[in-house]
Design a protein around this motif. Structure first.
Motif, PDB file in Angstrom:
ATOM      1  N   MET A 121       0.801  -1.233   0.000  1.00 43.10           N
ATOM      2  CA  MET A 121       0.000   0.000   0.000  1.00 43.10           C
ATOM      3  C   MET A 121       0.833   1.281   0.000  1.00 43.10           C
ATOM      4  O   MET A 121       0.555   2.180  -0.795  1.00 43.10           O
ATOM      5  CB  MET A 121      -0.995   0.002   1.165  1.00 43.10           C
ATOM      6  N   GLY A 125      -0.095   2.402  -3.546  1.00 40.83           N
ATOM      7  CA  GLY A 125      -1.476   2.762  -3.235  1.00 40.83           C
ATOM      8  C   GLY A 125      -2.295   1.546  -2.846  1.00 40.83           C
ATOM      9  O   GLY A 125      -1.810   0.414  -2.881  1.00 40.83           O
ATOM     10  N   PHE A 126      -3.549   1.777  -2.507  1.00 37.33           N
ATOM     11  CA  PHE A 126      -4.369   0.667  -2.029  1.00 37.33           C
ATOM     12  C   PHE A 126      -5.159  -0.015  -3.132  1.00 37.33           C
ATOM     13  O   PHE A 126      -5.592  -1.163  -2.965  1.00 37.33           O
ATOM     14  CB  PHE A 126      -5.332   1.142  -0.925  1.00 37.33           C
ATOM     15  N   GLU A 127      -5.349   0.619  -4.275  1.00 37.93           N
ATOM     16  CA  GLU A 127      -6.264   0.091  -5.287  1.00 37.93           C
ATOM     17  C   GLU A 127      -5.833  -1.276  -5.829  1.00 37.93           C
ATOM     18  O   GLU A 127      -6.622  -2.233  -5.794  1.00 37.93           O
ATOM     19  CB  GLU A 127      -6.412   1.076  -6.458  1.00 37.93           C
ATOM     20  N   TYR A 161     -12.600   3.475  -2.692  1.00 41.07           N
ATOM     21  CA  TYR A 161     -12.044   4.708  -3.252  1.00 41.07           C
ATOM     22  C   TYR A 161     -13.033   5.857  -3.064  1.00 41.07           C
ATOM     23  O   TYR A 161     -12.657   6.954  -2.640  1.00 41.07           O
ATOM     24  CB  TYR A 161     -11.718   4.519  -4.737  1.00 41.07           C
ATOM     25  N   VAL A 165     -11.268   8.094  -0.282  1.00 37.76           N
ATOM     26  CA  VAL A 165     -10.503   9.112  -1.006  1.00 37.76           C
ATOM     27  C   VAL A 165     -11.395  10.306  -1.356  1.00 37.76           C
ATOM     28  O   VAL A 165     -11.047  11.452  -1.065  1.00 37.76           O
ATOM     29  CB  VAL A 165      -9.853   8.515  -2.273  1.00 37.76           C
ATOM     30  N   PRO A 173      -2.864   5.954   1.081  1.00 37.51           N
ATOM     31  CA  PRO A 173      -2.094   5.985  -0.172  1.00 37.51           C
ATOM     32  C   PRO A 173      -2.950   5.482  -1.341  1.00 37.51           C
ATOM     33  O   PRO A 173      -3.579   4.443  -1.236  1.00 37.51           O
ATOM     34  CB  PRO A 173      -0.928   5.051   0.067  1.00 37.51           C
ATOM     35  N   HIS A 174      -2.974   6.255  -2.416  1.00 35.74           N
ATOM     36  CA  HIS A 174      -3.759   5.838  -3.583  1.00 35.74           C
ATOM     37  C   HIS A 174      -3.072   6.280  -4.865  1.00 35.74           C
ATOM     38  O   HIS A 174      -2.259   7.186  -4.869  1.00 35.74           O
ATOM     39  CB  HIS A 174      -5.183   6.388  -3.504  1.00 35.74           C
ATOM     40  N   LEU A 175      -3.408   5.576  -5.956  1.00 38.53           N
ATOM     41  CA  LEU A 175      -2.776   5.863  -7.252  1.00 38.53           C
ATOM     42  C   LEU A 175      -3.439   7.027  -7.973  1.00 38.53           C
ATOM     43  O   LEU A 175      -2.772   7.804  -8.636  1.00 38.53           O
ATOM     44  CB  LEU A 175      -2.882   4.623  -8.163  1.00 38.53           C
TER      45      LEU A 175
END
Length: 176
Positions: A121, A125-127, A161, A165, A173-175
């Motif tokens: 992550m 990121g988490f996705e 998300y 987000v 953390p995300h993309l």
């Protein structure tokens, strides 16, 4: 009701007495694990609990009115260790435990994939880790069809998300 070659399954089960049904279930259950397996599993639980106690102490406990991050993990770890000790002492004659089978590795698979997700992550990121986790858990561990696995996994990641987000604007953390 589904028909089987011997007749309808529901009708056969409806004709059984509770004693006959219990006997049928006993014939189908896996063999008992035994005292050594019970003791080993208790020691594993106690070891994990002890490790978690050490890690929670390193995070700091604080006080009940000003708790630090390690307080709740410390409490849960102590309960876990206590339950492992209780099982070691009182549960050694327990005959409900089952021998290890091929599916006994499923919890370990779940733990390893969850740890991989947590490790990945911060990096990507988490996705993508969440999507991979859902795919593995649903398809390999849950035996779901590919169709439901793909749809539900995508829906879970999109929902997370949207909630964390977009709506809550957390620092996860995300993309994208």
């Amino acid at each position: 009701m589904k028909d089987s070659p011997a007749g309808t399954t529901d009708e056969v089960l409806d004709d059984l007495t509770p004693e006959q049904l219990a006997a049928q279930w006993e014939d189908e259950e896996p063999p008992a694990a035994g005292a050594l397996a019970n003791a080993a599993s208790s020691l594993v639980v106690m070891g994990v609990g002890l490790g978690a106690v050490i890690l929670s102490l390193a995070m700091g406990l604080g006080t009940p009115d000003k708790p630090q991050p390690g307080l709740w993990p410390f409490i849960i770890s102590c309960v876990m260790g206590g339950l492992g000790l209780f099982q070691l002492i009182a549960g050694r004659n327990n005959r409900d435990a089952e021998k290890f089978t091929r599916m006994s590795g499923a919890p370990l698979t779940g733990l390893v994939t969850l740890a991989a997700m947590v490790a990945l992550m911060p990096l990507i990121g988490f996705e993508l880790p969440a999507l991979a986790l859902c795919l593995i858990w649903m398809r390999l561990l849950g035996g779901e069809t590919w169709r439901s696995t793909l749809v539900v996994s995508a829906a879970v990641v999109i929902s997370f998300y949207a909630i964390f987000v977009l709506a809550l604007q957390t620092s996860i953390p995300h993309l994208f």
